[in-house]
Design a protein around this motif. Structure first.
Motif: not given
Length: 224
Positions: A149-150, A194-197, A201-202, A221-224
């Motif tokens: 993500p940005a 990790l907190k940022l990700l 929602g990643r 890691w979110s697969r969604g």
């Protein structure tokens, strides 16, 4: 094993990159070259799977090497490893079929992430057959940091990509300590990204409860 040719005009840098590659499971350096002519000669003598290719060479640049390889019918995969960072060179590398572009200077963790992502891509492609859209998306995104993500100002997309690659390659949830070790960064840095990700929602956070003490945070890691 994935056979690698390391091409760099600086012998010392070539040795460092060779040592880095040797530390990544499943990869081995079978030759080094320090000029465009030597690189092309090595390829004609011995087939390799991957070239780590510097752009600034004494006789020709790296893009000229790639063009000549394609003209000769060699489909060897290429990752550019160079200090050249102007957009025109990056764009030309993409158009000539370079799979990835790693800007110098970099550390071991940066190269390892690219190599592990390349290995994942090869495993996917070696499966053959037909691909669903999700599989096609995964192939095209395997070496890209675009899925990160940005990030707020002051945070590195490269570091976020390292965390992503570690989580994507894991067999199950990992702790911040495990992620830090695999990515070659401090635990504090891993926790910050990790907190940022997670906020983006990643990354998904789960808790593992032991017999005593505080629950351990585990990440996937979110697969969604």
């Amino acid at each position: 094993m994935i056979d690698v040719l390391v091409v760099d005009d600086d012998i010392r840098v070539a040795e460092i990159n060779t040592a880095y590659v040797a530390k990544v499971a499943g990869f081995r350096v079978v030759a080094q070259a320090h000029s465009a002519a030597e690189a092309l000669g090595r390829i004609s003598e011995q087939a390799v799977d991957l070239i780590l290719l510097d752009h600034y060479l004494p006789d020709e640049n790296g893009l000229a090497v790639v063009r000549e390889l394609r003209r000769l019918g060699h489909q060897t995969d290429v990752i550019m490893v160079t200090a050249a960072r102007d957009v025109a060179t990056v764009q030309a590398a993409m158009r000539h079929g370079a799979l990835q572009y790693l800007v110098k200077p970099f550390n071991f963790a940066g190269l390892r992430a690219k190599l592990e992502a390349y290995a994942t891509l090869r495993r996917t492609l070696d499966g053959g057959g037909e691909a669903e859209q999700s599989e096609v998306d995964r192939m095209f995104g395997a070496l890209s940091a675009a899925s990160a993500p940005a990030l707020p100002k002051g945070h590195s997309p490269t570091t976020a990509e390292l965390v992503r690659q570690v989580l994507m390659g894991a067999d199950g949830p990992l702790s911040a300590h495990e992620i830090a070790e695999r990515a070659g960064m401090s635990r504090q840095t891993a926790q910050r990204y990790l907190k940022l990700l997670e906020r983006a929602g990643r990354v998904e956070l789960t808790l593992r409860y032991g017999e005593t003490g505080r629950p351990e945070h585990r990440f996937t890691w979110s697969r969604g």
